[in-house]
Design a protein around this motif. Structure first.
Motif, short mmCIF file in Angstrom:
data_model
loop_
_atom_site.label_atom_id
_atom_site.label_comp_id
_atom_site.label_asym_id
_atom_site.label_seq_id
_atom_site.Cartn_x
_atom_site.Cartn_y
_atom_site.Cartn_z
N VAL A 1 0.70 -1.27 0.02
CA VAL A 1 0.15 0.09 -0.13
C VAL A 1 0.94 1.33 -0.02
CG1 VAL A 1 -1.86 1.22 1.37
CG2 VAL A 1 -2.18 -1.10 1.01
N VAL A 2 1.95 1.35 0.76
CA VAL A 2 2.84 2.51 0.72
C VAL A 2 3.56 2.58 -0.78
CG1 VAL A 2 5.23 3.26 1.60
CG2 VAL A 2 3.60 2.32 3.28
N GLY A 3 3.91 1.52 -1.18
CA GLY A 3 4.39 1.55 -2.51
C GLY A 3 3.48 2.00 -3.57
N TYR A 4 2.36 1.65 -3.66
CA TYR A 4 1.53 2.36 -4.81
C TYR A 4 0.90 3.66 -4.38
CZ TYR A 4 -2.20 -0.82 -2.88
OH TYR A 4 -3.21 -1.32 -2.22
N THR A 5 0.79 4.15 -2.89
CA THR A 5 0.14 5.29 -2.28
C THR A 5 1.22 6.12 -2.72
OG1 THR A 5 -1.06 4.12 -0.71
CG2 THR A 5 -0.59 6.52 -0.54
N SER A 6 2.58 5.98 -2.64
CA SER A 6 3.73 7.23 -2.90
C SER A 6 3.40 7.87 -4.11
CB SER A 6 5.11 6.41 -2.69
OG SER A 6 5.09 5.77 -1.44
N ALA A 7 3.21 7.18 -5.30
CA ALA A 7 3.24 7.63 -6.71
C ALA A 7 1.68 8.40 -6.81
CB ALA A 7 3.30 6.52 -7.62
N GLY A 8 0.69 7.79 -6.06
CA GLY A 8 -0.47 8.24 -6.14
C GLY A 8 -0.52 9.54 -5.57
N SER A 9 0.14 9.64 -4.48
CA SER A 9 -0.14 11.04 -3.53
C SER A 9 0.83 12.13 -4.19
CB SER A 9 0.25 10.83 -2.15
OG SER A 9 -0.56 9.96 -1.51
N LEU A 10 2.13 11.73 -4.67
CA LEU A 10 2.94 12.53 -5.46
C LEU A 10 2.21 13.24 -6.54
CD1 LEU A 10 5.81 13.67 -5.83
CD2 LEU A 10 6.37 11.69 -7.00
N THR A 11 1.92 12.30 -7.57
CA THR A 11 0.77 12.96 -8.77
C THR A 11 -0.18 13.63 -8.46
OG1 THR A 11 -0.02 10.66 -9.23
CG2 THR A 11 1.82 11.22 -10.21
N PHE A 12 -1.01 13.35 -7.31
CA PHE A 12 -2.10 13.97 -7.00
C PHE A 12 -1.65 15.48 -6.39
CE2 PHE A 12 -4.92 15.58 -3.49
CZ PHE A 12 -6.18 15.55 -4.16
N TYR A 13 -0.87 15.51 -5.71
CA TYR A 13 -0.28 16.90 -5.42
C TYR A 13 0.42 17.75 -6.31
CZ TYR A 13 -1.98 16.25 -0.63
OH TYR A 13 -2.65 15.87 0.42
N VAL A 14 0.89 17.17 -7.26
CA VAL A 14 1.62 17.65 -8.58
C VAL A 14 0.55 18.46 -9.02
CG1 VAL A 14 2.76 17.55 -10.71
CG2 VAL A 14 3.77 16.46 -8.51
N LEU A 15 -0.58 17.71 -9.52
CA LEU A 15 -1.62 18.10 -10.38
C LEU A 15 -2.54 19.04 -9.75
CD1 LEU A 15 -2.21 14.83 -12.64
CD2 LEU A 15 -0.66 16.65 -13.25
N THR A 16 -3.02 18.71 -8.58
CA THR A 16 -3.83 19.61 -7.92
C THR A 16 -3.38 20.89 -6.95
OG1 THR A 16 -4.12 18.15 -5.83
CG2 THR A 16 -5.50 17.69 -7.91
N VAL A 17 -2.22 20.60 -6.71
CA VAL A 17 -1.73 21.87 -5.89
C VAL A 17 -0.32 22.51 -6.37
CG1 VAL A 17 -0.41 22.45 -3.70
CG2 VAL A 17 -2.33 20.78 -3.71
N TYR A 18 0.56 21.85 -6.78
CA TYR A 18 1.87 22.40 -7.53
C TYR A 18 1.63 23.16 -9.08
CZ TYR A 18 6.40 23.30 -9.38
OH TYR A 18 7.45 24.07 -10.19
N SER A 19 0.49 22.59 -9.42
CA SER A 19 0.29 23.09 -10.97
C SER A 19 -0.16 24.51 -11.01
CB SER A 19 -0.70 22.23 -11.80
OG SER A 19 -1.88 22.14 -10.79
N LYS A 20 -0.76 25.02 -9.69
CA LYS A 20 -1.21 26.43 -9.73
C LYS A 20 0.10 27.20 -9.76
CE LYS A 20 -4.06 28.81 -6.26
NZ LYS A 20 -3.47 30.04 -5.40
N THR A 21 1.09 26.75 -8.84
CA THR A 21 2.38 27.41 -8.98
C THR A 21 3.11 27.43 -10.07
OG1 THR A 21 2.73 27.01 -6.57
CG2 THR A 21 4.63 27.71 -7.41
N TYR A 22 2.89 26.16 -10.79
CA TYR A 22 3.61 25.98 -12.23
C TYR A 22 3.06 26.93 -13.15
CZ TYR A 22 5.40 23.27 -16.21
OH TYR A 22 6.20 22.82 -17.35
N PHE A 23 1.65 27.14 -13.16
CA PHE A 23 0.90 27.80 -14.14
C PHE A 23 1.31 29.42 -14.10
CE2 PHE A 23 -2.72 24.86 -14.67
CZ PHE A 23 -2.19 24.24 -15.86
N SER A 24 1.44 29.59 -12.74
CA SER A 24 2.13 31.27 -12.18
C SER A 24 3.35 31.38 -12.98
CB SER A 24 1.92 31.39 -10.80
OG SER A 24 0.56 31.29 -10.36
N SER A 25 4.48 30.46 -12.84
CA SER A 25 5.63 30.74 -13.36
C SER A 25 5.81 30.64 -14.89
CB SER A 25 6.50 29.42 -12.96
OG SER A 25 6.30 28.24 -13.56
#
Length: 431
Positions: free
Chosen positions: A244-268
Protein backbone atom coordinates in the motif's frame (compact mmCIF):
# COMPACT_ATOMS: atom_id res chain seq x y z
CA UNK A 1 -21.70 -12.30 -10.59
CA UNK A 2 -24.00 -12.80 -7.59
CA UNK A 3 -25.78 -9.57 -6.74
CA UNK A 4 -26.72 -9.15 -3.09
CA UNK A 5 -30.35 -8.01 -2.75
CA UNK A 6 -30.81 -5.12 -0.32
CA UNK A 7 -34.11 -4.01 1.17
CA UNK A 8 -35.04 -0.35 0.50
CA UNK A 9 -34.36 0.37 4.19
CA UNK A 10 -30.87 -1.20 4.00
CA UNK A 11 -30.10 0.79 0.84
CA UNK A 12 -31.32 4.02 2.44
CA UNK A 13 -29.17 3.47 5.56
CA UNK A 14 -26.08 2.64 3.55
CA UNK A 15 -26.46 5.63 1.24
CA UNK A 16 -27.05 7.93 4.23
CA UNK A 17 -23.84 6.49 5.75
CA UNK A 18 -21.89 7.26 2.55
CA UNK A 19 -23.29 10.82 2.45
CA UNK A 20 -22.58 11.42 6.16
CA UNK A 21 -19.00 10.19 5.98
CA UNK A 22 -18.38 11.98 2.68
CA UNK A 23 -19.77 15.34 3.84
CA UNK A 24 -17.36 15.36 6.79
CA UNK A 25 -14.56 14.42 4.43
CA UNK A 26 -15.47 17.39 2.21
CA UNK A 27 -15.22 19.77 5.17
CA UNK A 28 -11.96 18.25 6.47
CA UNK A 29 -10.24 18.67 3.12
CA UNK A 30 -11.76 22.10 2.45
CA UNK A 31 -10.26 23.28 5.76
CA UNK A 32 -6.94 21.59 4.95
CA UNK A 33 -6.63 23.04 1.43
CA UNK A 34 -7.60 26.60 2.36
CA UNK A 35 -3.96 26.79 3.43
CA UNK A 36 -2.65 25.98 -0.06
CA UNK A 37 -4.96 28.46 -1.79
CA UNK A 38 -4.42 31.37 0.64
CA UNK A 39 -0.73 30.84 1.52
CA UNK A 40 0.30 33.58 -0.89
CA UNK A 41 -1.74 36.10 1.17
CA UNK A 42 -0.92 35.15 4.77
CA UNK A 43 2.79 34.50 4.15
CA UNK A 44 3.39 38.29 4.31
CA UNK A 45 1.58 38.69 7.65
CA UNK A 46 3.02 35.64 9.41
CA UNK A 47 6.70 35.76 8.36
CA UNK A 48 9.52 38.24 8.91
CA UNK A 49 9.48 41.32 6.64
CA UNK A 50 13.28 40.96 6.31
CA UNK A 51 12.89 37.53 4.65
CA UNK A 52 13.36 37.36 0.88
CA UNK A 53 10.18 36.57 -1.07
CA UNK A 54 11.51 33.17 -2.20
CA UNK A 55 12.49 32.25 1.38
CA UNK A 56 9.00 33.14 2.64
CA UNK A 57 7.48 30.91 -0.03
CA UNK A 58 9.78 28.02 0.87
CA UNK A 59 8.98 28.42 4.61
CA UNK A 60 5.20 28.48 4.05
CA UNK A 61 5.33 25.41 1.78
CA UNK A 62 7.75 23.81 4.25
CA UNK A 63 5.04 24.18 6.91
CA UNK A 64 2.58 22.65 4.42
CA UNK A 65 4.96 19.67 4.07
CA UNK A 66 5.53 19.48 7.87
CA UNK A 67 1.78 19.04 8.48
CA UNK A 68 1.99 15.81 6.47
CA UNK A 69 4.44 14.40 9.03
CA UNK A 70 1.67 14.64 11.65
CA UNK A 71 -0.49 12.37 9.50
CA UNK A 72 1.18 9.11 10.54
CA UNK A 73 0.60 10.09 14.20
CA UNK A 74 -3.01 11.08 13.42
CA UNK A 75 -3.61 7.88 11.46
CA UNK A 76 -2.18 5.77 14.30
CA UNK A 77 -4.22 7.61 16.97
CA UNK A 78 -7.52 7.75 15.07
CA UNK A 79 -6.95 4.35 13.42
CA UNK A 80 -6.68 2.83 16.89
CA UNK A 81 -9.88 4.62 17.98
CA UNK A 82 -11.67 3.42 14.79
CA UNK A 83 -10.59 -0.23 15.15
CA UNK A 84 -11.12 -0.35 18.93
CA UNK A 85 -14.04 2.00 19.64
CA UNK A 86 -15.73 2.32 16.26
CA UNK A 87 -15.43 4.15 12.93
CA UNK A 88 -18.04 6.72 14.02
CA UNK A 89 -16.16 7.78 17.21
CA UNK A 90 -12.99 8.29 15.18
CA UNK A 91 -14.71 10.39 12.48
CA UNK A 92 -16.53 12.57 15.04
CA UNK A 93 -13.32 13.25 17.01
CA UNK A 94 -11.26 14.12 13.91
CA UNK A 95 -13.84 16.61 12.60
CA UNK A 96 -14.00 18.28 16.04
CA UNK A 97 -10.21 18.70 16.01
CA UNK A 98 -10.40 20.24 12.51
CA UNK A 99 -13.06 22.74 13.65
CA UNK A 100 -10.88 23.76 16.59
CA UNK A 101 -7.70 24.18 14.52
CA UNK A 102 -9.54 26.20 11.83
CA UNK A 103 -10.79 28.70 14.41
CA UNK A 104 -7.29 28.90 15.91
CA UNK A 105 -5.86 29.56 12.41
CA UNK A 106 -8.31 32.45 11.94
CA UNK A 107 -7.03 34.00 15.19
CA UNK A 108 -3.28 33.72 14.49
CA UNK A 109 -1.35 36.86 15.51
CA UNK A 110 0.83 38.55 12.86
CA UNK A 111 4.62 38.91 12.85
CA UNK A 112 4.13 42.60 13.59
CA UNK A 113 2.23 41.69 16.79
CA UNK A 114 4.31 38.83 18.25
CA UNK A 115 7.51 38.72 16.19
CA UNK A 116 9.20 35.33 15.72
CA UNK A 117 6.29 33.57 17.50
CA UNK A 118 4.03 34.18 14.45
CA UNK A 119 5.67 31.66 12.07
CA UNK A 120 6.07 29.27 15.03
CA UNK A 121 2.33 29.45 15.91
CA UNK A 122 1.51 28.99 12.20
CA UNK A 123 3.47 25.72 12.31
CA UNK A 124 1.74 24.51 15.54
CA UNK A 125 -1.81 25.13 14.24
CA UNK A 126 -0.96 23.57 10.89
CA UNK A 127 0.39 20.48 12.68
CA UNK A 128 -2.98 20.17 14.48
CA UNK A 129 -4.72 20.21 11.08
CA UNK A 130 -2.30 17.52 9.85
CA UNK A 131 -3.14 15.38 12.90
CA UNK A 132 -6.87 15.70 12.16
CA UNK A 133 -6.58 14.86 8.44
CA UNK A 134 -4.24 11.96 9.26
CA UNK A 135 -7.08 10.41 11.23
CA UNK A 136 -9.72 11.27 8.65
CA UNK A 137 -8.50 9.29 5.65
CA UNK A 138 -8.24 5.81 7.20
CA UNK A 139 -11.53 5.95 9.11
CA UNK A 140 -13.51 7.32 6.13
CA UNK A 141 -11.97 4.91 3.58
CA UNK A 142 -12.71 2.00 5.93
CA UNK A 143 -16.24 3.14 6.73
CA UNK A 144 -17.14 3.73 3.08
CA UNK A 145 -15.72 0.38 1.95
CA UNK A 146 -17.70 -1.43 4.68
CA UNK A 147 -21.02 0.33 4.13
CA UNK A 148 -20.96 0.45 0.29
CA UNK A 149 -23.33 -1.80 -1.67
CA UNK A 150 -21.67 -5.00 -2.91
CA UNK A 151 -20.81 -5.07 -6.61
CA UNK A 152 -20.76 -1.26 -6.61
CA UNK A 153 -18.00 -0.64 -4.12
CA UNK A 154 -15.79 1.19 -6.63
CA UNK A 155 -18.64 3.58 -7.45
CA UNK A 156 -19.58 4.34 -3.83
CA UNK A 157 -15.99 4.46 -2.55
CA UNK A 158 -15.17 7.03 -5.27
CA UNK A 159 -17.19 9.59 -3.30
CA UNK A 160 -14.27 9.81 -0.87
CA UNK A 161 -12.29 11.56 -3.62
CA UNK A 162 -15.36 13.39 -4.93
CA UNK A 163 -15.48 15.09 -1.54
CA UNK A 164 -11.69 15.28 -1.17
CA UNK A 165 -11.35 17.07 -4.52
CA UNK A 166 -14.61 18.87 -3.73
CA UNK A 167 -12.92 20.32 -0.66
CA UNK A 168 -10.10 21.56 -2.87
CA UNK A 169 -12.60 22.91 -5.38
CA UNK A 170 -14.51 24.83 -2.69
CA UNK A 171 -11.23 26.29 -1.41
CA UNK A 172 -10.42 27.36 -4.99
CA UNK A 173 -13.93 28.80 -5.55
CA UNK A 174 -13.70 30.71 -2.27
CA UNK A 175 -10.37 32.14 -3.46
CA UNK A 176 -11.98 33.31 -6.72
CA UNK A 177 -14.97 34.84 -4.83
CA UNK A 178 -12.80 36.67 -2.30
CA UNK A 179 -10.53 38.00 -5.08
CA UNK A 180 -13.65 39.29 -6.81
CA UNK A 181 -14.82 41.26 -3.76
CA UNK A 182 -11.43 42.14 -2.24
CA UNK A 183 -8.10 43.37 -3.54
CA UNK A 184 -4.91 41.35 -3.02
CA UNK A 185 -3.82 44.01 -0.50
CA UNK A 186 -7.03 43.53 1.52
CA UNK A 187 -6.54 39.75 1.53
CA UNK A 188 -2.96 40.21 2.75
CA UNK A 189 -4.12 42.70 5.40
CA UNK A 190 -6.41 40.17 7.11
CA UNK A 191 -8.93 38.96 4.53
CA UNK A 192 -7.10 35.60 4.54
CA UNK A 193 -8.70 34.89 7.96
CA UNK A 194 -12.24 34.70 6.50
CA UNK A 195 -11.87 31.23 4.86
CA UNK A 196 -10.67 29.71 8.14
CA UNK A 197 -13.73 31.04 10.02
CA UNK A 198 -15.98 29.56 7.31
CA UNK A 199 -14.05 26.27 7.58
CA UNK A 200 -14.52 26.10 11.36
CA UNK A 201 -18.28 26.72 11.10
CA UNK A 202 -18.80 24.06 8.38
CA UNK A 203 -16.78 21.55 10.44
CA UNK A 204 -19.16 22.05 13.39
CA UNK A 205 -22.17 21.44 11.08
CA UNK A 206 -20.54 18.25 9.80
CA UNK A 207 -19.97 17.14 13.39
CA UNK A 208 -23.75 17.06 13.87
CA UNK A 209 -24.27 14.95 10.69
CA UNK A 210 -21.56 12.45 11.69
CA UNK A 211 -22.98 11.97 15.17
CA UNK A 212 -26.01 10.29 13.52
CA UNK A 213 -24.08 7.67 11.52
CA UNK A 214 -24.54 3.94 12.00
CA UNK A 215 -21.50 1.97 13.25
CA UNK A 216 -19.96 -0.68 10.93
CA UNK A 217 -17.39 -2.22 13.30
CA UNK A 218 -18.66 -5.44 14.90
CA UNK A 219 -18.48 -5.96 18.68
CA UNK A 220 -16.40 -9.08 18.05
CA UNK A 221 -13.73 -7.16 16.12
CA UNK A 222 -13.65 -4.24 18.57
CA UNK A 223 -13.13 -6.57 21.55
CA UNK A 224 -10.18 -8.43 20.05
CA UNK A 225 -7.04 -7.74 22.08
CA UNK A 226 -4.96 -6.86 19.00
CA UNK A 227 -7.60 -4.55 17.44
CA UNK A 228 -6.05 -1.32 16.23
CA UNK A 229 -2.50 -2.19 17.33
CA UNK A 230 0.67 -1.59 15.31
CA UNK A 231 2.00 -4.90 16.64
CA UNK A 232 -0.82 -6.85 14.93
CA UNK A 233 -0.49 -4.76 11.78
CA UNK A 234 3.27 -5.31 11.34
CA UNK A 235 3.33 -8.90 12.58
CA UNK A 236 0.54 -10.26 10.38
CA UNK A 237 0.09 -7.75 7.56
CA UNK A 238 3.48 -6.14 6.90
CA UNK A 239 3.45 -7.22 3.23
CA UNK A 240 0.08 -5.53 2.63
CA UNK A 241 1.39 -2.46 4.46
CA UNK A 242 4.49 -2.18 2.24
CA UNK A 243 2.47 -2.76 -0.91
CA UNK A 244 0.00 0.00 0.00
CA UNK A 245 2.90 2.39 0.79
CA UNK A 246 4.39 1.47 -2.61
CA UNK A 247 1.42 2.46 -4.72
CA UNK A 248 0.25 5.31 -2.49
CA UNK A 249 3.63 7.07 -2.83
CA UNK A 250 3.15 7.64 -6.56
CA UNK A 251 -0.59 8.28 -6.18
CA UNK A 252 -0.10 11.00 -3.56
CA UNK A 253 2.86 12.55 -5.34
CA UNK A 254 1.03 12.90 -8.68
CA UNK A 255 -2.15 14.05 -6.92
CA UNK A 256 -0.32 16.97 -5.27
CA UNK A 257 1.63 17.80 -8.41
CA UNK A 258 -1.56 18.10 -10.47
CA UNK A 259 -3.93 19.64 -7.89
CA UNK A 260 -1.60 21.86 -5.82
CA UNK A 261 1.79 22.44 -7.48
CA UNK A 262 0.27 23.05 -10.94
CA UNK A 263 -1.13 26.35 -9.54
CA UNK A 264 2.45 27.55 -8.85
CA UNK A 265 3.62 26.02 -12.14
CA UNK A 266 1.02 27.97 -14.17
CA UNK A 267 2.00 31.19 -12.39
CA UNK A 268 5.63 30.57 -13.37
CA UNK A 269 4.50 30.40 -17.03
CA UNK A 270 3.47 34.06 -16.67
CA UNK A 271 -0.29 33.71 -16.08
CA UNK A 272 -2.11 36.16 -13.78
CA UNK A 273 -3.28 34.96 -10.33
CA UNK A 274 -6.99 35.41 -11.24
CA UNK A 275 -6.57 33.44 -14.49
CA UNK A 276 -4.82 30.60 -12.64
CA UNK A 277 -7.65 30.63 -10.07
CA UNK A 278 -10.28 30.19 -12.82
CA UNK A 279 -8.23 27.45 -14.53
CA UNK A 280 -7.78 25.44 -11.33
CA UNK A 281 -11.46 25.82 -10.41
CA UNK A 282 -12.62 24.47 -13.79
CA UNK A 283 -10.08 21.60 -13.77
CA UNK A 284 -10.90 20.59 -10.18
CA UNK A 285 -14.65 20.62 -10.92
CA UNK A 286 -14.24 18.30 -13.94
CA UNK A 287 -11.87 16.10 -11.90
CA UNK A 288 -14.39 15.84 -9.05
CA UNK A 289 -17.24 14.86 -11.40
CA UNK A 290 -15.03 12.19 -13.04
CA UNK A 291 -14.48 10.19 -9.84
CA UNK A 292 -17.75 8.13 -9.81
CA UNK A 293 -17.28 7.35 -13.53
CA UNK A 294 -13.82 5.89 -12.90
CA UNK A 295 -15.15 4.13 -9.78
CA UNK A 296 -17.76 2.41 -11.99
CA UNK A 297 -15.04 1.50 -14.50
CA UNK A 298 -13.11 -0.22 -11.68
CA UNK A 299 -16.24 -2.25 -10.82
CA UNK A 300 -16.15 -3.55 -14.41
CA UNK A 301 -12.43 -4.00 -15.14
CA UNK A 302 -11.08 -4.65 -11.63
CA UNK A 303 -8.92 -2.65 -9.23
CA UNK A 304 -5.66 -4.12 -10.58
CA UNK A 305 -6.33 -3.04 -14.16
CA UNK A 306 -7.31 0.46 -13.00
CA UNK A 307 -4.03 0.78 -11.07
CA UNK A 308 -1.95 -0.51 -14.00
CA UNK A 309 -3.61 2.00 -16.35
CA UNK A 310 -3.00 4.85 -13.89
CA UNK A 311 0.70 4.16 -13.35
CA UNK A 312 1.63 3.31 -16.96
CA UNK A 313 -0.32 6.09 -18.73
CA UNK A 314 0.77 8.83 -16.34
CA UNK A 315 4.42 7.69 -16.54
CA UNK A 316 4.16 8.01 -20.35
CA UNK A 317 2.34 11.38 -20.51
CA UNK A 318 3.32 13.54 -17.52
CA UNK A 319 6.73 14.66 -18.86
CA UNK A 320 5.72 15.53 -22.46
CA UNK A 321 2.57 17.35 -21.28
CA UNK A 322 4.05 19.32 -18.34
CA UNK A 323 7.54 19.98 -19.71
CA UNK A 324 7.03 20.29 -23.47
CA UNK A 325 3.37 21.00 -24.29
CA UNK A 326 2.41 23.38 -21.44
CA UNK A 327 5.27 25.90 -21.94
CA UNK A 328 4.57 25.79 -25.69
CA UNK A 329 0.93 26.82 -25.09
CA UNK A 330 1.59 29.16 -22.15
CA UNK A 331 -0.43 31.95 -23.80
CA UNK A 332 -3.61 29.84 -23.98
CA UNK A 333 -5.29 29.24 -20.59
CA UNK A 334 -7.98 27.08 -22.27
CA UNK A 335 -5.46 24.64 -23.80
CA UNK A 336 -3.46 24.52 -20.55
CA UNK A 337 -6.64 23.71 -18.58
CA UNK A 338 -7.56 20.94 -21.04
CA UNK A 339 -4.08 19.43 -20.71
CA UNK A 340 -4.35 19.49 -16.92
CA UNK A 341 -7.79 17.81 -17.12
CA UNK A 342 -6.32 15.11 -19.39
CA UNK A 343 -3.66 14.28 -16.76
CA UNK A 344 -6.31 14.37 -14.02
CA UNK A 345 -8.37 11.84 -15.98
CA UNK A 346 -5.48 9.38 -15.88
CA UNK A 347 -4.99 10.14 -12.15
CA UNK A 348 -8.67 9.26 -11.61
CA UNK A 349 -7.96 5.57 -12.30
CA UNK A 350 -6.17 5.71 -8.94
CA UNK A 351 -8.00 8.33 -6.88
CA UNK A 352 -11.52 6.96 -7.51
CA UNK A 353 -10.58 3.68 -5.76
CA UNK A 354 -7.70 4.93 -3.64
CA UNK A 355 -9.34 4.27 -0.25
CA UNK A 356 -10.96 1.05 -1.39
CA UNK A 357 -7.82 -0.69 -2.67
CA UNK A 358 -6.23 -0.01 0.70
CA UNK A 359 -9.26 -1.11 2.75
CA UNK A 360 -9.52 -4.39 0.81
CA UNK A 361 -5.95 -5.28 1.84
CA UNK A 362 -6.62 -5.48 5.61
CA UNK A 363 -9.04 -7.40 7.93
CA UNK A 364 -11.59 -5.37 9.99
CA UNK A 365 -9.71 -5.38 13.31
CA UNK A 366 -6.71 -3.47 11.85
CA UNK A 367 -8.35 -2.02 8.74
CA UNK A 368 -8.63 1.67 9.70
CA UNK A 369 -5.11 1.62 11.18
CA UNK A 370 -3.65 -0.25 8.17
CA UNK A 371 -5.31 2.05 5.62
CA UNK A 372 -4.61 5.28 7.47
CA UNK A 373 -1.05 4.57 8.61
CA UNK A 374 0.23 3.27 5.25
CA UNK A 375 -1.42 6.21 3.45
CA UNK A 376 -0.03 8.72 5.96
CA UNK A 377 3.54 7.41 5.77
CA UNK A 378 3.55 7.50 1.94
CA UNK A 379 1.83 10.88 1.91
CA UNK A 380 4.20 12.42 4.44
CA UNK A 381 7.30 11.40 2.50
CA UNK A 382 6.12 11.82 -1.10
CA UNK A 383 2.80 13.71 -1.17
CA UNK A 384 3.04 16.73 1.09
CA UNK A 385 6.63 17.35 0.14
CA UNK A 386 5.77 17.62 -3.60
CA UNK A 387 5.37 21.45 -3.84
CA UNK A 388 8.43 22.10 -1.63
CA UNK A 389 10.60 19.56 -3.51
CA UNK A 390 9.45 20.96 -6.87
CA UNK A 391 10.34 24.50 -5.72
CA UNK A 392 13.80 23.33 -4.60
CA UNK A 393 14.38 21.82 -8.07
CA UNK A 394 13.17 25.07 -9.61
CA UNK A 395 15.44 27.21 -7.41
CA UNK A 396 18.45 25.14 -8.48
CA UNK A 397 17.50 25.63 -12.14
CA UNK A 398 16.42 22.00 -12.71
CA UNK A 399 12.63 22.26 -12.46
CA UNK A 400 12.03 19.69 -15.21
CA UNK A 401 14.19 17.05 -13.48
CA UNK A 402 11.44 16.94 -10.84
CA UNK A 403 9.15 15.23 -13.37
CA UNK A 404 11.75 12.48 -13.90
CA UNK A 405 11.47 11.77 -10.17
CA UNK A 406 7.66 11.57 -10.57
CA UNK A 407 8.06 9.06 -13.44
CA UNK A 408 10.38 6.85 -11.36
CA UNK A 409 7.75 6.74 -8.57
CA UNK A 410 5.05 5.82 -11.12
CA UNK A 411 7.18 2.93 -12.41
CA UNK A 412 7.53 1.63 -8.81
CA UNK A 413 3.73 1.95 -8.47
CA UNK A 414 3.26 -0.10 -11.67
CA UNK A 415 5.25 -3.03 -10.21
CA UNK A 416 3.42 -2.78 -6.88
CA UNK A 417 0.08 -2.84 -8.76
CA UNK A 418 1.14 -6.08 -10.49
CA UNK A 419 0.90 -7.72 -7.05
CA UNK A 420 -2.81 -6.94 -6.69
CA UNK A 421 -5.29 -9.82 -7.22
CA UNK A 422 -6.00 -10.50 -10.90
CA UNK A 423 -9.64 -11.64 -10.75
CA UNK A 424 -12.33 -8.98 -10.45
CA UNK A 425 -14.45 -11.46 -8.40
CA UNK A 426 -12.79 -10.26 -5.22
CA UNK A 427 -14.55 -6.95 -5.67
CA UNK A 428 -17.90 -8.45 -4.82
CA UNK A 429 -17.57 -10.47 -1.64
CA UNK A 430 -18.13 -9.07 1.83
CA UNK A 431 -15.27 -8.69 4.26
Amino acid sequence: MNEHVYTPEEKRKRIFGIVGAASGNLVEWFDFYIYAFFAVYFQQALTSPSMASGTKQIYVWGVFAASFFMRPIGSWLFGRIADKHGRKSSMVTSIFLMALSSFLFAMLPTYEQVGIFAPFLLLIVRLLQGLSVGGEYGAVATYMSEIALKGHRGFYASFQYVTLSGGQLLASVLGVILLFFMSEQQLQAGGWRIPFVIGGITALLSLVARSRLEETLSAEDSHREESGTLKALFRDHWQSFLLVVGYTSAGSLTFYVLTVYSKTYFSSLGLAAKTVGYMMTVALFVYMVMQPVFGMISDRIGRRNSMLLFSSLLAIFIYPVMVIAMPAFSTSPVILTLMLIFLMMILSFYTSISGLIKAEMFPPHVRALGVGFSYAVANAIFGGSAPAVALQFKDSGHEYTFFIYVIVMLIICFFCSMKLPKEPEYLHHDH
